[in-house]
Design a protein around this motif. Sequence first.
Motif, mmCIF file in Angstrom:
data_model
loop_
_atom_site.group_PDB
_atom_site.id
_atom_site.type_symbol
_atom_site.label_atom_id
_atom_site.label_comp_id
_atom_site.label_asym_id
_atom_site.label_seq_id
_atom_site.Cartn_x
_atom_site.Cartn_y
_atom_site.Cartn_z
ATOM 1 N N ALA A 48 -15.365 -8.121 1.088
ATOM 2 C CA ALA A 48 -14.816 -6.861 1.607
ATOM 3 C C ALA A 48 -13.342 -7.048 1.970
ATOM 4 O O ALA A 48 -12.503 -6.171 1.717
ATOM 5 N N ALA A 49 -13.011 -8.208 2.535
ATOM 6 C CA ALA A 49 -11.623 -8.485 2.903
ATOM 7 C C ALA A 49 -10.738 -8.475 1.654
ATOM 8 O O ALA A 49 -9.639 -7.914 1.643
ATOM 9 N N LEU A 50 -11.237 -9.069 0.601
ATOM 10 C CA LEU A 50 -10.479 -9.135 -0.646
ATOM 11 C C LEU A 50 -10.253 -7.737 -1.232
ATOM 12 O O LEU A 50 -9.140 -7.375 -1.628
ATOM 13 N N GLU A 51 -11.317 -6.947 -1.267
ATOM 14 C CA GLU A 51 -11.209 -5.593 -1.840
ATOM 15 C C GLU A 51 -10.221 -4.750 -1.033
ATOM 16 O O GLU A 51 -9.328 -4.106 -1.599
ATOM 17 N N CYS A 52 -10.395 -4.767 0.298
ATOM 18 C CA CYS A 52 -9.520 -3.938 1.145
ATOM 19 C C CYS A 52 -8.073 -4.401 1.040
ATOM 20 O O CYS A 52 -7.144 -3.587 1.046
ATOM 21 N N CYS A 53 -7.879 -5.710 0.946
ATOM 22 C CA CYS A 53 -6.518 -6.242 0.883
ATOM 23 C C CYS A 53 -5.827 -5.762 -0.384
ATOM 24 O O CYS A 53 -4.700 -5.256 -0.341
ATOM 25 N N LEU A 54 -6.497 -5.895 -1.519
ATOM 26 C CA LEU A 54 -5.858 -5.503 -2.779
ATOM 27 C C LEU A 54 -5.618 -3.999 -2.821
ATOM 28 O O LEU A 54 -4.536 -3.551 -3.211
ATOM 29 N N LEU A 55 -6.615 -3.220 -2.404
ATOM 30 C CA LEU A 55 -6.434 -1.768 -2.504
ATOM 31 C C LEU A 55 -5.332 -1.287 -1.557
ATOM 32 O O LEU A 55 -4.516 -0.435 -1.927
ATOM 33 N N TYR A 56 -5.276 -1.866 -0.368
ATOM 34 C CA TYR A 56 -4.209 -1.512 0.577
ATOM 35 C C TYR A 56 -2.848 -1.850 -0.046
ATOM 36 O O TYR A 56 -1.898 -1.059 0.005
ATOM 37 N N ALA A 57 -2.778 -3.022 -0.672
ATOM 38 C CA ALA A 57 -1.520 -3.462 -1.292
ATOM 39 C C ALA A 57 -1.112 -2.509 -2.418
ATOM 40 O O ALA A 57 0.048 -2.081 -2.491
ATOM 41 N N LEU A 58 -2.053 -2.153 -3.274
ATOM 42 C CA LEU A 58 -1.729 -1.276 -4.399
ATOM 43 C C LEU A 58 -1.341 0.117 -3.902
ATOM 44 O O LEU A 58 -0.449 0.769 -4.456
ATOM 45 N N ASP A 59 -1.992 0.552 -2.841
ATOM 46 C CA ASP A 59 -1.659 1.844 -2.240
ATOM 47 C C ASP A 59 -0.195 1.847 -1.769
ATOM 48 O O ASP A 59 0.563 2.795 -2.007
ATOM 49 N N GLU A 60 0.196 0.758 -1.124
ATOM 50 C CA GLU A 60 1.581 0.652 -0.627
ATOM 51 C C GLU A 60 2.580 0.538 -1.774
ATOM 52 O O GLU A 60 3.601 1.202 -1.797
#
Length: 393
Positions: free
Chosen positions: A136-148
């Motif tokens: 979950a940490a990995l998924e949230c990290c990447l999606l947050y990054a791509l969103d930014e």
Amino acid sequence: MKMTTPDLDLVASIKDKYFQQFGDDHAIQVFRSPGRINLIGEHTDYNNGFVLPASVDKAVYFVISPREDNLVKLYAADLDETYSFSLDDLTKPAKSWPHYQIGIVEQIQKRGLEISGFQAAFGGNVPVGAGLSSSAALECCLLYALDEIFGLGLGRLDIVKMSQKAENEYVGVQCGIMDQFASAFGVSESVMRLDCRTLDLEYFPFPMDEYMIVLCDTSVKHSLASSEYNTRRLECEKGVEILKKYDPAIQSLRDASPELVEAHRDELGDVVYRRCKFITEEIQRVLDACELLVEGNLPAFGSKMYETHDGLQHEYEVSCPELDFLVLQTRNNPDVIGARMMGGGFGGCTINLVKKTTVDAFEEEMKVAYQKQYNIDLPCYRVKITDGTGEIV
Ligand code: GLA
């Protein structure tokens, strides 16, 4: 979001690896998303109940920059492995670690959002397979990054929901929403009570002055974990089907009470009865535990954790001998006020509330006992509650 506890050495080493892999002529950004613990409320998320998780000082980090073509190049720093794919071809590879990242890209595309390619080095210190939800940490990290990076305009809640969907639809694990929520919405020194039906969130300060949260890692993951997880979900649904006949308002076990479950014990049958009994009691236990937190009664809060373990062991049947052994070791220790298995079960960690001044002795005793019983060197993690997903600037 202000980051309170990035592990700066770790960030520096992942940055170095990014530069070695991709060269140093790119404008990089660095993101962090933490693993989670759960104080109480286990297996209640997919029953629309309450959970009480928190995000901790063990996290996944992405060092990332956009590309002008449509290629995604990934470097897994902890494994020293690479994987590349094109945004036009999200075929599932045999290698399993890229499934999370591809699953996130798939969710972005399913929403009709556009990104270009990107390259990233990622790694972290969330122990994998220990029940701290590194995925979950990995998924949230990447999606947050791509969103930014690509200005997708997603909110934190979108990030949570899309990350959970990536796990359900691409990775193929039918998890609830707790792990992604905890990673994305964590707040330093607070636990969060999430109502998994309405997604209402309330934070409670978690006092860390007298007691410390220590995780004891069984270091086992029994193969039953994912099949039994899905079976539990089905058993709960079966319970709902039966109880619904008596009250059509019952859409999930959240809507049922322990009394109603008791009244239909025979019709539910032994197994489904015990599953429903545990879940309806556990949902109430989270609410009671939060009241105890507000009252500042941590020892009584800890007793609730033991009750949860008993239910998970005997009624929900998702524990295992190694977890039961570790919890049993603490029962007569006056310096431990609460202990239970944490997460999905069949391995992973126990979570323990241990008097701060005695943590060294506690860990030593647990290690000796576990070594003697299972011949395994028991890893223990002292965790602090930190902020959730964010950029490191
Ligand atoms: C796993 C799942 C969560 C939750 C827990 C049990 O961690 O990913 O959604 O169901 O098990 O509480």
